[in-house]
Design an enzyme around this catalytic site. Structure first.
Site, short mmCIF file in Angstrom:
data_model
loop_
_atom_site.label_atom_id
_atom_site.label_comp_id
_atom_site.label_asym_id
_atom_site.label_seq_id
_atom_site.Cartn_x
_atom_site.Cartn_y
_atom_site.Cartn_z
N ARG D 186 0.80 -1.23 0.00
CA ARG D 186 0.00 0.00 0.00
C ARG D 186 0.83 1.28 0.00
O ARG D 186 0.61 2.15 -0.84
CB ARG D 186 -0.97 -0.01 1.18
CG ARG D 186 -2.24 -0.80 0.87
CD ARG D 186 -3.27 -0.60 1.97
NE ARG D 186 -4.54 -1.21 1.64
CZ ARG D 186 -5.13 -2.17 2.34
NH1 ARG D 186 -4.55 -2.66 3.42
NH2 ARG D 186 -6.30 -2.65 1.96
N SER D 278 -27.53 -30.48 -14.08
CA SER D 278 -27.81 -30.77 -15.47
C SER D 278 -29.15 -31.47 -15.53
O SER D 278 -29.36 -32.48 -14.87
CB SER D 278 -26.72 -31.68 -16.04
OG SER D 278 -27.16 -32.29 -17.23
N LYS D 284 -25.07 -35.63 -12.12
CA LYS D 284 -23.98 -34.65 -12.11
C LYS D 284 -24.20 -33.47 -11.17
O LYS D 284 -25.31 -32.99 -11.03
CB LYS D 284 -23.79 -34.08 -13.53
CG LYS D 284 -23.26 -35.08 -14.53
CD LYS D 284 -22.90 -34.37 -15.82
CE LYS D 284 -21.71 -33.45 -15.57
NZ LYS D 284 -21.39 -32.66 -16.76
N ASN D 286 -21.90 -30.13 -11.25
CA ASN D 286 -20.68 -29.51 -11.77
C ASN D 286 -20.07 -28.51 -10.78
O ASN D 286 -20.80 -27.71 -10.19
CB ASN D 286 -20.98 -28.78 -13.08
CG ASN D 286 -21.38 -29.73 -14.19
OD1 ASN D 286 -20.98 -30.88 -14.19
ND2 ASN D 286 -22.20 -29.25 -15.11
N ARG D 317 7.17 10.68 -20.97
CA ARG D 317 5.77 10.21 -21.04
C ARG D 317 5.67 9.28 -22.23
O ARG D 317 6.11 9.62 -23.32
CB ARG D 317 4.79 11.38 -21.21
CG ARG D 317 4.83 12.43 -20.11
CD ARG D 317 3.92 12.07 -18.96
NE ARG D 317 2.60 11.89 -19.52
CZ ARG D 317 1.80 12.90 -19.90
NH1 ARG D 317 2.16 14.12 -19.71
NH2 ARG D 317 0.64 12.64 -20.45
#
Lengths: 449, 449, 449, 449
Positions: D186, D278, D284, D286, D317
């Site tokens: 920081r 599903s 299933k 997932n 720059r």
């Protein structure tokens, strides 16, 4: 015969250093692995886990010249790692009873990771030494060229005047942050690794922690709270540190290449007979060092995602991710060292042509100082009127390619308020440098701390 | 002593091959540069630009063992490139008068780029050979395991049945595209480079084009319309091709690692005494080849932006971008070759446990075929009703962990329409493979073309 | 409110184009998915799999304004994909009976991949159009500035003369290769995807292949031999093509930025009121278009490893790799389109200052032609003697900063053999351009084909 | 309509968070730029540089809803940046006299960089909050599942037992380091930027430093020693921090996906109706959250070289490098936030099936504990003899697929020394966990600090 140019006897001097190669070479890794095996044996003997005589024999045999190199290479090819074959060869060298106690309780990755940390420690020491040399060289240049006015450029267009000393201070400043980062990084990465197959060190029963603590102490490393076989943030952070260092070097090198252009001619890389020369084009002096700094930095940066993506290691020991780290970190150390080795003499010996800097600054015949003229005029007739008058004059000068001073003098409203002396002062870049000197002072003061 | 593991005598067998190292090593580059110098002298003699005797002497001397290696390395360090020192050393070896005609009209990058193209030609030949061997091995596996049913998986969840032969065909298919890509790539990259300092070849006066054409012919390369010193699309495309090949290899390797998991045990890497074994954990056989394929592919992919970003070369010859290519392309060839060398025997010798595949497929006790049951029932009672009945049964089976068949039989509405035989058929994965066999046929047919 | 600048209403015009955003936007993807669903329904009706009335209703409802957008977004968040919720919403819009037949036999990825391919087709068409416009613009510039001599530069050092037309031809040449690559790429990527959950299309029974073939035809796509859910080489190759195009654009832009430097002033980006200007620094004209081309190209290149590493997809459908493609490819199309949109007017309207080019060439007062003088002298006194004399004179001129011609004339041995006319001719860059004109001719001839 | 999925209203919930989008959106950047303009006006008034009434009017008008959005977008397209048009629009809103004092002494990049730092401050606060929540969740899981034994895996092969609590501690540990890194980062990045066109702030004459210090204070930022327009190490380091965080998240997610495989079933993502489900494959679930964590992390990592390579900014720059940062950092924040937002509920709600863990551990019927048996036997008959006996028995068990215990009991030499109780104890994974518990304790203790 090497494919990677940084490893090559022919190209190696351009992309890396012999010294860093000595730290991260495959043979150096084997020696570091032997060092870890020796230290492990010693502390296990001290804790009464293996016989003291065995530990002595192991420690004595733990030298690369005692090892059957071909057997280790063959073992690596077969099992995927050199560690087992190395331990076996070490055992043979240690002889008889001792052979049984080599690698006691450890797993391959314990030895390799701890060896890697020892390499990193040495590698960071070399980086720090060169960082400090670079800081010293840039500090000297900043002080020396404190008043050398030159054109500051944005989008590679001349913008406002700066000094070369100020530019050096801007180059220097991030390297002071890098030294801070290095200080913070070390305790996070310089940690022993000892956990056995899944990190629990069950094979050492009750004595696991004691061995880890003793091993770390023996090697001058910290003891981690948890094994880091699959927690590779320290490795990735180390790579990131190298990326930051080489990124700052690339900034410096980019500027040198640009300032050394034939048409600018403000700096040249240090003269050395034949360096960067061309036999058929005597007018050229190629900025070779800067070129290779740029190339090496890109090489370091490309490898970052390899290290970071490798953090997604599966379960207790990885199948692919860990093995890809080796393709990145050693190479990143080598290229960063190479870039630093080019940069230190470059920074120390940079040839600076202050007259050419001034001549280039004058190329636009004062236009670069239109902002300064406007500020001077604004004190007399207010900002709005001043802006109007000066912008118009600047446009006229730019279009007619006549000197700005001449055009300004031809404007009655300006002439009335700014006499020759006032105008000359406004058009003198030395009077329009703002914080340039103070920036140098602050950066040099921090560098001295 | 090397830092890059793919170059190492210890680790090199895991990440690369001796053969590809022979093509892209630094010494191989020097020899290729000598080859180009020799060819250049020959064609210049033929075109009456230099004396024939000089050309003969140069061609005769253009062998690595005639070269003062140390002088070349020192020259590279000094000027940034080995080319000038190499030419000088070649001249010395050629002797007297001939020395004057070495490198006639060429610039460093002409020699290095043309030498690189010769390396690429050899490298691509090795890649093609291994691609063909891989195609053959995968084709054989696809045919052999045409009917070995197994669970297809999405999100690593069992989804629907496939066959192992089908999986092999899906692995194989992209390699056929890679062979097409290779055919298209070659004419774009295998081009001589000859342009002198800025590409105009002015030093050769009227004869520039004739020399370029003859040189290309002499080396079996194409002649470019324009010099490509700073047009590096061919180089980047070559790297991209290697990336595509290694990406497809990584797909295969990822699957093997997953299928070889202890809990799946459907495949194992080819057995070889000690290969992937662990002395303290006899239950393990590590998928070493696949692991290094995954690692090598990541290594190749990481280097892509280095090559592509290097396309932004400045003016007529670059300061940094060109020099960064060397950090990428040779390494990419080496790692791709290493991955292929691991993949060919892996594909040919993969141990396939069809019984375990079937057992894993049965783990959900039929649930994996709920879609098939629904389709069978739909023919009798319509899709909506069927979907409702089957989904409900499936949920019940999943929750109760009872065999799906048993649950289905307990549903009167299902029982009424599907007798034991019909149900058994619907629950037989071999009847729910759709296009699996046809995919194999099409891919094998294409592979045979 | 967007985070990615290429998507932004504020920054989007700098990094991308509205047009390409229209092709690859999330809403465009949804519409393309609806197009695929409609086509699927139509061909399934034609093949007697679903009722014709259902297909008609589906096709009619497959418009974004019929879709419950919020439900789709919520569905995506929940299930990880919008496809199921989209199908449901489409079904609702299609109404009653038809709803049952939406998405028949397909899996999410079938719809998404085929939709993606339709987006790619449109995206490539835009790219091709702009490539052709760029080729035309560069060809015109090459012809127009055929004889504008300027300094060729290597390492940003003046090296030998070239012409600006030649430089344009070198810029142009790779774009002709890109058009070839595009032609070869299309058949590999423009393929329908239809395979169901694991690619076998078992849900369509015997009719799987017929549906695939018909769907591909309906959409004007090719039919793949095998499903490519987990074979992503086509996707990666598409990204690589974009990388090659943007790499060549970055080369052009890099040169423009360098040539537009205040100190060189050889070119300027096309003038447009306020474009690239600075209110307080009237002397500046920032090369804005080139700057954003460079930035966009880097953005494209960085994403390459993401696409290539995503090729290592697990099993029959991936858990992570596929989902990362979306973070790369659309963005790569957008940035490439943005770079092209900046490049076409830049190339067409580039302001070229031939007088400044000539003046810069004369900066070294003839030194840049020392090679030409040596060649002329060599015809009289042999190459060795000539080299000696000229190199010495060049060194003297460089050191004393006196005009080269003057120094040369003061050397008796040179004076004797080269009179004023001969010397003037040797020092005229127009006579030392070698192949420059021929390169232009060859490249323009190819561009016209 | 957005191309980048993390920005999309449809996909955005998968890859990012609304909250982080609010911090880094283009509109948020404009508001932050207005905040900086307002603060600048206020401090300049306080220092007597501009009239207090002007400052008040500017501060009052510095709200997005006062700005002519279209004019700003058009200005951005024209000049390459929105800053000038924004200042103009702000001036209009502030009205009359005040308009003259908007943006006084600053350059575009001053405003944009300081605004960016304010965004980074907010972004890091969100990251920290989520990091702490994740630490808490993982700490709870580690404590809760302290004794849940499971198989530890290397190369995805079962290796030795661990506990799930231990695994959680290994996941957790690096996040504690990330909190340290954040604390160190920081002060290096949270710095105001004010330097004018070339960093010297000459336009503010003597008052430059005072304005910078006051501006920084006003905004709660630090004051840099030197301008950092072209010293971008802080930006790159911030990106690296995000890469480290997302890398550790990807490790966790990778493990979850693997543990959730159908064949392992040891964990499942938190159940939520429809989540990861599903409709046609009821078996299933997932691992959607983990999938998107993996994808997002890869997206973050790919962008690292873009940020690091952008450090090579030219002169005062940059022309291209600075403009490419925007393509990376905001996206990296968004994806990291997205990954964290998926990870926190995942970690908190992960479903753990301890019975399945135990069952999988028993799959090899004791073989996984051969090391433990050997250790027990070694106490009786010495390590060598024990190793010989146990390895042989293990090989026999592995080959015959009989339970290890049974095979062991059939070996007389083993039977003699280890009775049923001793054997049972050796084969009990709970007795072979080594440091697992202690690792949990140490990590939890550190987490509590």
């Amino acid at each position: 015969m090497t494919v990677n140019p940084a490893d090559s006897e022919i190209f190696g001097g351009l992309y890396g250093t012999e010294e860093m190669r000595g730290v991260f070479a495959d043979t150096a890794l084997l020696q570091r692995m032997l060092d870890v095996e020796a230290a492990l044996a010693r502390v296990e003997a001290r804790l009464g886990i293996i016989p003291a005589t065995a530990a002595e024999a192991i420690a004595k045999a733990a030298r690369l010249d005692q090892i059957d190199f071909e057997a280790v290479a063959a073992g690596a090819r077969l099992s995927g790692y050199p560690a087992a074959a190395l331990a076996k060869s070490l055992g043979k060298a240690a002889g008889g009873e001792a052979a049984k106690y080599v690698h006691w309780g450890a797993t391959t990755q314990d030895i390799v990771d701890t060896a890697l940390v020892l390499q990193i420690r040495d590698g960071l020491a070399l980086i720090e030494r060169d960082l400090r040399a670079l800081v010293a060289a840039l500090a000297q240049q900043a002080a020396k060229h404190r008043d050398a006015v030159m054109a500051g450029r944005s989008f590679l267009q001349q913008a406002l005047p700066i000094t070369f000393g100020y530019k050096c201070a801007v180059w220097l400043s991030p390297f002071l942050d890098h030294l801070d980062r290095l200080r913070e990084l070390r305790p996070r990465i310089l940690k022993a690794q000892l956990g056995g197959a899944v990190g629990t060190l069950a094979s050492l029963g009750e004595k696991g922690r004691a061995v880890t603590v003793a091993l770390a102490e023996e090697l001058g490393l910290a003891t981690p709270d948890a094994p880091w076989h699959v927690a590779r943030d320290g490795i990735a952070e180390t790579g990131s540190f190298l990326g930051l260092v080489s990124g700052s070097l690339a900034k410096l090198a980019t500027d040198v290449i640009l300032l050394a252009q034939t048409e600018l001619g403000e700096v040249a890389e240090p003269a050395e007979a034949g360096r960067g020369g061309s036999s058929t084009m005597p007018q050229k002096r190629n900025p070779i060092a800067s070129t290779y700094i740029v190339a090496a930095a890109r090489g370091v940066h490309a490898l970052l995602p390899l290290l970071f993506t490798a953090m997604a290691q599966d379960q207790e020991r990885a199948s692919g991710a860990w093995q890809s780290e080796q393709l990145a970190l050693p190479q990143m150390f080598l290229l960063t060292a190479g870039a630093l080795a080019q940069a230190v003499p470059l920074a120390a010996g940079l040839e600076v042509d202050a007259a050419k800097m001034r001549a280039n600054l004058d190329l636009t015949e004062g236009l670069i100082l239109s902002e300064a003229v406007m500020m001077a005029l604004a004190e007399k007739i207010g900002r709005d009127a001043a802006h109007h008058q000066v912008t118009e004059a600047a446009a006229k000068a730019a279009k007619s390619r006549r000197p700005f001073a001449e055009v300004l003098k031809a404007v009655p409203e300006i002439r009335k308020h700014l006499d020759d002396a006032a105008l000359a002062r406004a058009l003198d870049p030395a009077h329009y440098l703002g914080e340039a000197g103070a920036v140098i002072d602050r950066v040099l003061a921090r560098a001295r701390r």
